[in-house]
Design an enzyme around this catalytic site. Structure first.
Site, PDB file in Angstrom:
ATOM      1  N   THR A 182       0.860  -1.176   0.000  1.00  0.00           N
ATOM      2  CA  THR A 182       0.000   0.000   0.000  1.00  0.00           C
ATOM      3  C   THR A 182       0.904   1.236   0.000  1.00  0.00           C
ATOM      4  OG1 THR A 182       0.037   0.126   2.389  1.00  0.00           O
ATOM      5  CG2 THR A 182      -1.752  -1.131   1.402  1.00  0.00           C
ATOM      6  N   GLU A 237      -5.871  -3.160  -0.989  1.00  0.00           N
ATOM      7  CA  GLU A 237      -6.310  -4.265  -0.129  1.00  0.00           C
ATOM      8  C   GLU A 237      -7.493  -5.026  -0.719  1.00  0.00           C
ATOM      9  OE1 GLU A 237      -5.467  -1.268   0.955  1.00  0.00           O
ATOM     10  OE2 GLU A 237      -4.622  -1.314   2.982  1.00  0.00           O
ATOM     11  N   LYS A 263     -14.520  18.475  10.087  1.00  0.00           N
ATOM     12  CA  LYS A 263     -15.532  18.461  11.142  1.00  0.00           C
ATOM     13  C   LYS A 263     -15.783  19.889  11.590  1.00  0.00           C
ATOM     14  CE  LYS A 263     -14.400  13.812  12.497  1.00  0.00           C
ATOM     15  NZ  LYS A 263     -12.999  13.397  12.502  1.00  0.00           N
ATOM     16  N   TRP A 314     -20.102  16.859   9.712  1.00  0.00           N
ATOM     17  CA  TRP A 314     -19.094  16.493   8.717  1.00  0.00           C
ATOM     18  C   TRP A 314     -19.348  17.187   7.376  1.00  0.00           C
ATOM     19  CZ3 TRP A 314     -17.870  10.517   9.030  1.00  0.00           C
ATOM     20  CH2 TRP A 314     -17.332  10.253  10.290  1.00  0.00           C
TER      21      TRP A 314
END
Ligand code: AMP
Length: 550
Positions: A194, A340, A449, A454
């Site tokens: 990754t 992944e 935030k 959000w």
């Protein structure tokens, strides 16, 4: 009502043939031997041969690797562009029982060193362009016995890499058949680290079974829908999650493969390959399409055979979709996944009722990253882990599970992202609508935030880049004394364009909720990117750490 457990279940009476990459190679060799593979490489402007020749050369390479004493399960690194030699390495290593470890050459040298040593690569196959990169590290990569330069005879002559040999000399004189071993479908066939922005890269180890199932899934009509009559050009690199599995899928169905080699970001080469080779479908991250569209605009050239473009890896702005469709009649499919996930998670194809939707509803659906591909399960959860409704507005952490999703990392085990029920937390924040279409609104770490609510940075960025003067945009949360964080928009303008802060902010009116409109705009010359071409918000936040709202 539940069914009692226990007793003897009746077993199916079906052959238990192992799902291996070798089965793809054998099938392609027998049934699609004449299909073509066309590549641009550093030493050949347009190399052309067939799958039959590709797999004969893979067999020669497997013989050479056996001669070098590579043992089952050992890792073979590659640092290479998309071309026919890389394809041969993919199949030779996996089918001979070794692990093809693709390395992203755009990583920092210290990350490459870490990855090679962590994976314990025994040999590395390297494109001539990346030889200097390895030469700078050669005193460190102790586990590596030798290097194969992916070029013609003589390509290794001037390198200081130890035990260097050129690819053509390595395989010359080897038999073009190989006794491919019977492999366990759960054995490893490939590996990719990754390119996370925090901590060391983590190794994802793909099994034969996972990649075969992933290949089947990607070939479905509402996914990549490849066939013997398609010509597919992966512009997504083979060093990043197996080029989204296109090399396996194309071979399985006999689609002609076109590889742009080192010219992936070059609009002119891409246009020439599409027109010259009759490419019908291509795939890549949003930025490569900007290069192609700009070239088409500038030259008036066309892409007559092209019907579909698959865009993923980062949010695809509506402008790219519209331009492809209006000017060139090409349908853009939005897709989402990650290293992944082998990588396919969701793919956007129209719902059954698509034709009955209004134009705006159709766009709202198309801008989402699509529905989970059969095999992938998804859910969104709030901070307490409670599952959220699929109403298209509730957003939460996106979790996934499925037979091609990483269960643990190489030599690390399960990560923080793996929970006890077998779900993997993607690190993405998403909404899911009632038809199951997912929209990625942020990375968990990037969400803004504001006063406990959000705000989606991706939505704001997409709105900003829809402005004709804006080339690229990034939104981060900056400290605000009252709201904790408020959105700060950083903008790169197209060359020669001018725009005031007020004009930019006025552009958001009516397009997003009032309280989402950024508090300020900073015009910058460029934005930081990761090795896979994504915006690096971490670096941007670092760069802007002293910024204060006026
Ligand atoms: P990687 O493992 O490097 O392929 O990165 C995977 C990450 O890229 C995902 O977790 C998302 O954050 C991002 N990503 C991939 N596809 C998309 C997309 N279509 N829209 C937005 N973000 C995406």
């Amino acid at each position: 009502m539940t069914i009692k457990s226990g007793g003897n279940p009746m077993l199916g009476l079906i052959m238990n043939r192992q799902l291996t990459i070798t089965s793809i190679l054998e099938h392609a060799r027998k049934f699609h031997g004449d299909a073509e593979v066309v590549s641009v490489t550093a030493d050949q402007p347009l190399h052309r041969y067939t799958y039959r020749e590709a797999f004969a050369r893979s067999a020669r390479l497997a013989n050479a690797l056996a001669r070098l004493g590579i043992r089952p399960g050992e890792r073979i690194g590659t640092l290479a562009w998309n071309d026919y030699r890389h394809l041969e390495v993919y199949f030779a290593t996996s089918c001979a029982g070794f692990v093809c470890h693709t390395i992203n050459p755009r990583l920092f040298p210290e990350q490459i060193e870490y990855i090679v040593e962590h994976a314990e690569d025994r040999w590395i196959f390297v494109d001539p362009a990346f030889v200097p990169l390895l030469e700078a590290l050669k005193h460190r990569l102790g586990c590596v016995e030798g290097f194969v330069i992916l070029g013609p005879a003589g390509a290794a002559a001037n390198t200081t890499l130890r035990n260097a040999v050129d690819y053509e000399t390595l395989i010359a004189g080897e038999p073009d058949t190989f006794d491919w071993p019977a492999l366990d479908e759960n054995s490893a066939c490939a590996m990719c680290y990754t390119s996370g922005t925090t901590g060391n890269p983590k190794g994802v180890v793909y099994s034969h079974r996972a990649l075969v199932l992933h290949t089947y899934a990607c070939l479905m009509p509402d996914v990549m829908s490849l066939s013997a009559r398609e010509v597919v050009m992966p512009v997504v690199p083979m060093f990043h999650v197996n080029a989204w599995s296109i090399p396996y899928g194309a071979a399985a169905v006999g689609a002609k493969l076109v590889f742009p080699g080192p010219k992936m970001g070059d609009g002119e080469t891409l246009q020439r390959l599409i027109e010259g080779e009759g490419v019908t479908v291509t795939a890549g991250v949003p930025t490569v399409w900007l290069a192609l569209l700009t070239h088409l605009d500038r030259t008036g050239k066309q892409v007559p055979s092209l019907r579909r473009v698959i865009v993923g890896g980062s949010a695809c702005p509506r402008t790219i979709m519209e331009e492809f469709e209006r000017k060139h009649g090409v349908h853009v499919h939005h897709a989402w996944g990650m290293t992944e996930m082998s990588p396919m998670g969701t793919f956007n194809s129209p719902s059954a009722d698509f034709d009955t939707l209004s134009s705006e509803e159709q766009w709202a659906q198309r801008l989402r990253v699509g529905r989970p591909v059969y095999g992938v399960e998804v859910k969104i959860v709030d901070a307490a882990g409670k599952e959220l409704p699929w109403d298209g507005v509730s957003f939460g952490a996106l979790k996934v599970r499925g037979p091609w999703i990483c269960a643990e990392y190489f030599r690390i085990g399960k990560g923080d992202a793996h929970d006890d029920e077998g779900w993997f937390e993607t690190g993405d924040v998403a909404t899911i609508d009632r038809r199951g279409y997912v929209a990625i609104t942020d990375r968990t770490k990037d969400v803004i935030k504001s006063g406990g609510e959000w705000i989606s940075s991706i939505d704001l960025e997409n709105t900003a880049v829809a402005h004709p003067a804006v080339a690229e945009a990034a939104v981060i949360g900056a400290y605000h004394p009252r709201w904790d964080e408020r959105p700060l928009l950083c903008v790169v303008l197209h060359p020669g364009e001018q725009l005031t802060r007020e004009d930019m902010l006025a552009w958001f009116e009516g397009k997003v909720a009032k309280w989402w409109v950024p508090d300020d705009v900073v015009f910058v010359d460029g934005l930081p990117h990761t090795a896979t071409g994504k915006l690096s918000k971490k670096d941007l936040r670092e760069r802007m750490k002293d910024y204060r709202f006026p």
